[in-house]
Design a protein around this motif. Structure first.
Motif, PDB file in Angstrom:
ATOM      1  N   PRO A   6      35.707  -7.055  39.345  1.00  0.00           N
ATOM      2  CA  PRO A   6      35.771  -6.344  40.538  1.00  0.00           C
ATOM      3  C   PRO A   6      36.425  -5.107  40.408  1.00  0.00           C
ATOM      4  CG  PRO A   6      36.605  -8.322  40.649  1.00  0.00           C
ATOM      5  CD  PRO A   6      36.214  -8.102  39.105  1.00  0.00           C
ATOM      6  N   VAL A   7      36.150  -4.244  41.500  1.00  0.00           N
ATOM      7  CA  VAL A   7      36.636  -2.734  41.425  1.00  0.00           C
ATOM      8  C   VAL A   7      37.326  -2.565  42.781  1.00  0.00           C
ATOM      9  CG1 VAL A   7      34.956  -1.826  39.806  1.00  0.00           C
ATOM     10  CG2 VAL A   7      34.632  -1.827  42.239  1.00  0.00           C
ATOM     11  N   ARG A   8      38.402  -1.904  42.863  1.00  0.00           N
ATOM     12  CA  ARG A   8      39.134  -1.386  44.238  1.00  0.00           C
ATOM     13  C   ARG A   8      38.698  -0.020  44.171  1.00  0.00           C
ATOM     14  NH1 ARG A   8      41.270  -5.593  47.137  1.00  0.00           N
ATOM     15  NH2 ARG A   8      42.743  -3.879  47.725  1.00  0.00           N
ATOM     16  N   TYR A   9      38.434   0.312  45.483  1.00  0.00           N
ATOM     17  CA  TYR A   9      37.916   1.902  45.785  1.00  0.00           C
ATOM     18  C   TYR A   9      38.496   2.382  47.155  1.00  0.00           C
ATOM     19  CZ  TYR A   9      34.722  -0.249  49.105  1.00  0.00           C
ATOM     20  OH  TYR A   9      34.031  -0.870  50.420  1.00  0.00           O
ATOM     21  N   LEU A  10      38.654   3.782  47.251  1.00  0.00           N
ATOM     22  CA  LEU A  10      38.759   4.496  48.277  1.00  0.00           C
ATOM     23  C   LEU A  10      37.763   5.615  48.494  1.00  0.00           C
ATOM     24  CD1 LEU A  10      42.415   5.732  46.746  1.00  0.00           C
ATOM     25  CD2 LEU A  10      42.005   3.918  48.668  1.00  0.00           C
ATOM     26  N   THR A  11      37.559   5.833  49.794  1.00  0.00           N
ATOM     27  CA  THR A  11      36.388   6.683  50.568  1.00  0.00           C
ATOM     28  C   THR A  11      36.780   8.144  50.380  1.00  0.00           C
ATOM     29  OG1 THR A  11      35.710   4.764  51.789  1.00  0.00           O
ATOM     30  CG2 THR A  11      34.644   7.027  52.283  1.00  0.00           C
TER      31      THR A  11
ATOM     32  N   THR B 108      38.728  14.586  51.580  1.00  0.00           N
ATOM     33  CA  THR B 108      39.947  14.078  51.696  1.00  0.00           C
ATOM     34  C   THR B 108      39.785  12.650  51.295  1.00  0.00           C
ATOM     35  OG1 THR B 108      40.319  15.409  53.558  1.00  0.00           O
ATOM     36  CG2 THR B 108      41.429  13.395  53.488  1.00  0.00           C
ATOM     37  N   VAL B 109      40.702  12.016  50.838  1.00  0.00           N
ATOM     38  CA  VAL B 109      40.873  10.519  50.471  1.00  0.00           C
ATOM     39  C   VAL B 109      41.391   9.528  51.330  1.00  0.00           C
ATOM     40  CG1 VAL B 109      41.302   8.880  48.419  1.00  0.00           C
ATOM     41  CG2 VAL B 109      40.984  11.286  47.829  1.00  0.00           C
ATOM     42  N   GLY B 110      40.366   8.505  51.583  1.00  0.00           N
ATOM     43  CA  GLY B 110      40.993   7.676  52.897  1.00  0.00           C
ATOM     44  C   GLY B 110      42.086   6.800  52.086  1.00  0.00           C
ATOM     45  N   ALA B 111      43.045   6.337  53.029  1.00  0.00           N
ATOM     46  CA  ALA B 111      44.302   5.614  52.824  1.00  0.00           C
ATOM     47  C   ALA B 111      43.802   4.056  52.414  1.00  0.00           C
ATOM     48  CB  ALA B 111      45.312   5.652  53.930  1.00  0.00           C
ATOM     49  N   GLU B 112      42.515   3.602  53.127  1.00  0.00           N
ATOM     50  CA  GLU B 112      42.463   2.279  53.097  1.00  0.00           C
ATOM     51  C   GLU B 112      41.758   1.969  51.810  1.00  0.00           C
ATOM     52  OE1 GLU B 112      39.851  -1.159  55.579  1.00  0.00           O
ATOM     53  OE2 GLU B 112      39.682   1.028  56.392  1.00  0.00           O
ATOM     54  N   GLU B 113      42.194   0.935  50.937  1.00  0.00           N
ATOM     55  CA  GLU B 113      41.904   0.607  49.778  1.00  0.00           C
ATOM     56  C   GLU B 113      41.011  -0.703  49.891  1.00  0.00           C
ATOM     57  OE1 GLU B 113      43.779  -1.593  45.885  1.00  0.00           O
ATOM     58  OE2 GLU B 113      44.571   0.569  46.442  1.00  0.00           O
ATOM     59  N   ARG B 114      39.953  -0.599  49.600  1.00  0.00           N
ATOM     60  CA  ARG B 114      38.895  -1.827  49.751  1.00  0.00           C
ATOM     61  C   ARG B 114      38.671  -2.476  48.321  1.00  0.00           C
ATOM     62  NH1 ARG B 114      35.024   0.479  54.241  1.00  0.00           N
ATOM     63  NH2 ARG B 114      36.621   0.863  55.859  1.00  0.00           N
ATOM     64  N   GLU B 115      37.822  -3.624  48.162  1.00  0.00           N
ATOM     65  CA  GLU B 115      37.357  -4.214  46.887  1.00  0.00           C
ATOM     66  C   GLU B 115      36.253  -4.518  46.969  1.00  0.00           C
ATOM     67  OE1 GLU B 115      38.378  -8.368  44.482  1.00  0.00           O
ATOM     68  OE2 GLU B 115      40.053  -6.875  44.803  1.00  0.00           O
ATOM     69  N   ALA B 116      35.370  -4.440  46.097  1.00  0.00           N
ATOM     70  CA  ALA B 116      33.884  -4.768  45.749  1.00  0.00           C
ATOM     71  C   ALA B 116      33.894  -5.551  44.638  1.00  0.00           C
ATOM     72  CB  ALA B 116      33.020  -3.500  45.635  1.00  0.00           C
ATOM     73  N   ALA B 117      32.983  -6.736  44.916  1.00  0.00           N
ATOM     74  CA  ALA B 117      32.909  -7.760  43.747  1.00  0.00           C
ATOM     75  C   ALA B 117      32.443  -7.195  42.329  1.00  0.00           C
ATOM     76  CB  ALA B 117      32.033  -8.898  44.259  1.00  0.00           C
ATOM     77  N   SER B 118      31.851  -6.140  42.395  1.00  0.00           N
ATOM     78  CA  SER B 118      31.394  -5.536  41.193  1.00  0.00           C
ATOM     79  C   SER B 118      31.183  -4.129  41.349  1.00  0.00           C
ATOM     80  CB  SER B 118      30.217  -6.266  40.423  1.00  0.00           C
ATOM     81  OG  SER B 118      28.953  -6.217  41.377  1.00  0.00           O
ATOM     82  N   LEU B 119      30.921  -3.328  40.118  1.00  0.00           N
ATOM     83  CA  LEU B 119      30.386  -2.098  40.331  1.00  0.00           C
ATOM     84  C   LEU B 119      28.975  -2.035  40.881  1.00  0.00           C
ATOM     85  CD1 LEU B 119      31.006   0.956  39.760  1.00  0.00           C
ATOM     86  CD2 LEU B 119      30.292   0.725  37.346  1.00  0.00           C
TER      87      LEU B 119
ATOM     88  N   ALA C 185      46.090   5.707  38.912  1.00  0.00           N
ATOM     89  CA  ALA C 185      45.544   6.923  39.095  1.00  0.00           C
ATOM     90  C   ALA C 185      44.767   7.201  40.392  1.00  0.00           C
ATOM     91  CB  ALA C 185      44.246   7.511  38.289  1.00  0.00           C
ATOM     92  N   VAL C 186      43.956   6.245  40.840  1.00  0.00           N
ATOM     93  CA  VAL C 186      43.064   6.016  41.934  1.00  0.00           C
ATOM     94  C   VAL C 186      44.155   6.205  43.322  1.00  0.00           C
ATOM     95  CG1 VAL C 186      41.230   4.789  43.319  1.00  0.00           C
ATOM     96  CG2 VAL C 186      41.119   5.544  40.852  1.00  0.00           C
ATOM     97  N   ARG C 187      44.976   5.025  43.079  1.00  0.00           N
ATOM     98  CA  ARG C 187      45.874   4.926  44.319  1.00  0.00           C
ATOM     99  C   ARG C 187      46.921   5.974  44.591  1.00  0.00           C
ATOM    100  NH1 ARG C 187      47.534  -1.456  42.612  1.00  0.00           N
ATOM    101  NH2 ARG C 187      45.702  -2.276  43.959  1.00  0.00           N
ATOM    102  N   GLY C 188      46.949   7.049  43.456  1.00  0.00           N
ATOM    103  CA  GLY C 188      47.630   8.082  43.676  1.00  0.00           C
ATOM    104  C   GLY C 188      47.067   9.117  44.695  1.00  0.00           C
ATOM    105  N   PHE C 189      45.785   8.982  44.836  1.00  0.00           N
ATOM    106  CA  PHE C 189      45.068  10.085  45.747  1.00  0.00           C
ATOM    107  C   PHE C 189      44.966   9.478  47.094  1.00  0.00           C
ATOM    108  CE2 PHE C 189      43.075  10.866  41.489  1.00  0.00           C
ATOM    109  CZ  PHE C 189      43.582  12.106  41.326  1.00  0.00           C
ATOM    110  N   ALA C 190      45.306   8.348  47.478  1.00  0.00           N
ATOM    111  CA  ALA C 190      45.288   7.595  48.774  1.00  0.00           C
ATOM    112  C   ALA C 190      45.881   8.178  49.910  1.00  0.00           C
ATOM    113  CB  ALA C 190      45.708   6.270  48.620  1.00  0.00           C
ATOM    114  N   GLY C 191      45.030   8.568  50.993  1.00  0.00           N
ATOM    115  CA  GLY C 191      45.515   9.196  52.037  1.00  0.00           C
ATOM    116  C   GLY C 191      45.820  10.613  51.939  1.00  0.00           C
TER     117      GLY C 191
END
Length: 289
Positions: A191-196, A265-276, A251-257
């Motif tokens: 799984p991956v966590r992602y920001l828009t 601009t990096v969104g603050a909402e972190e989401r999860e996808a089951a896979s890449l 690293a990725v969470r450091g860019f949130a919001g």
């Protein structure tokens, strides 16, 4: 001058006429398939045509990369035709959501194709440290391929010197040895966590990090000049974070919001996808107006 070309009679000179509309994009693979270059270890399989090896299908262990390496033996048109066929197959495999390593083994034992050839049944992928070693296997003594050289991140010269001189004149990122340069993996099976990432009201792509291994990257939605610029900016920022020893998720969470200038601009909402692969499907989906 005929009646259709008299001024004042509805005539529009060809140089003043609006350009014809562009034809619709009918490319079934708008993302273009896997990357064709990789800096790290590769796994490969031989491709045979009429009993002779015409090339090697390879996939990266760490990157989102896979391609076909030709054996440059006469007749050259044979391996060239095979390369074209494998390029099409790999583009379809990427569109179907297969990872590079899954695509590598997908055709083992498949019936021979008159153009693509075949991978023998029971073939087992072998591994080499880099594409350079595989090229030497395929074509011993051939000159180096520029695509095998480690690329400098976006915003840096080939020796690692930043284009922005406010950062100094000394190399900031080592580019001479892809095996020793710290970097995140670009592929993962979990799984991956992602920001828009949004720019000018348009979703440009997604920053993602694995929840189970040392993988993080940026997944693009589009491939025009602006999309490529934003992608390059995020690849450089992730490379810097990896070089500083920051974990992928951190690293990725450091860019949130946070706004990121020309990178969007990096969104603050972190989401999860089951896979890449699932995130790639999200990236391919048409954005709602």
């Amino acid at each position: 001058m005929n009646g259709d070309s008299r001024p004042g009679d509805g005539y529009v000179p060809p140089w003043d006429a609006p350009p014809p509309p562009l034809p619709p994009n009918t490319d079934p693979y708008p993302h273009g398939g896997y990357n064709a270059t990789s800096e790290g270890p590769l796994r490969y399989l031989p491709v045979l045509l009429e009993g002779e090896i015409v090339g090697y299908l390879w996939a990266s262990v760490a990157d989102d990369a896979a391609s076909f390496l030709r054996v440059l033996a006469p007749p050259l048109t044979r391996s060239l035709d095979a390369a074209v066929a494998w390029s099409e197959r790999l583009r379809q495999a990427e569109a179907d959501g297969l990872t590079p390593l899954q695509a590598l083994t997908h055709w083992i034992g498949a019936p021979p194709d008159p153009q693509a050839g075949a991978i023998p049944a029971g073939a087992v992928p072998q591994e080499v440290p880099s594409k350079r070693e595989l090229r030497e296997i395929a074509n011993p003594g051939s000159p180096p391929d520029i695509t095998e050289l480690p690329p400098a991140p976006f915003g840096y010269l080939p020796d690692g010197t930043p284009l922005d001189r406010s950062q100094g004149w000394e190399p900031k990122i080592a580019t001479s040895s892809p095996r020793t340069r710290p970097r995140y993996l670009a592929v993962t099976d979990g799984p991956v966590r992602y920001l828009t990432v949004v720019k000018d009201g348009r979703t440009m792509g997604y920053l993602w990090a694995s929840t189970s291994d040392d993988a993080a990257a940026y997944e693009r939605r589009g491939f025009d000049v602006e999309d490529n610029d934003v992608w390059g900016a995020w690849e450089a920022r992730l490379a810097e974070a990896a070089a500083e020893g920051v974990s992928p998720l951190e690293a990725v969470r450091g860019f949130a919001g946070r706004p990121a200038g020309e990178a969007g601009t990096v969104g603050a909402e972190e989401r999860e996808a089951a896979s890449l692969a699932a995130l790639k499907e999200i990236a391919r989906a048409r954005e709602s107006p």
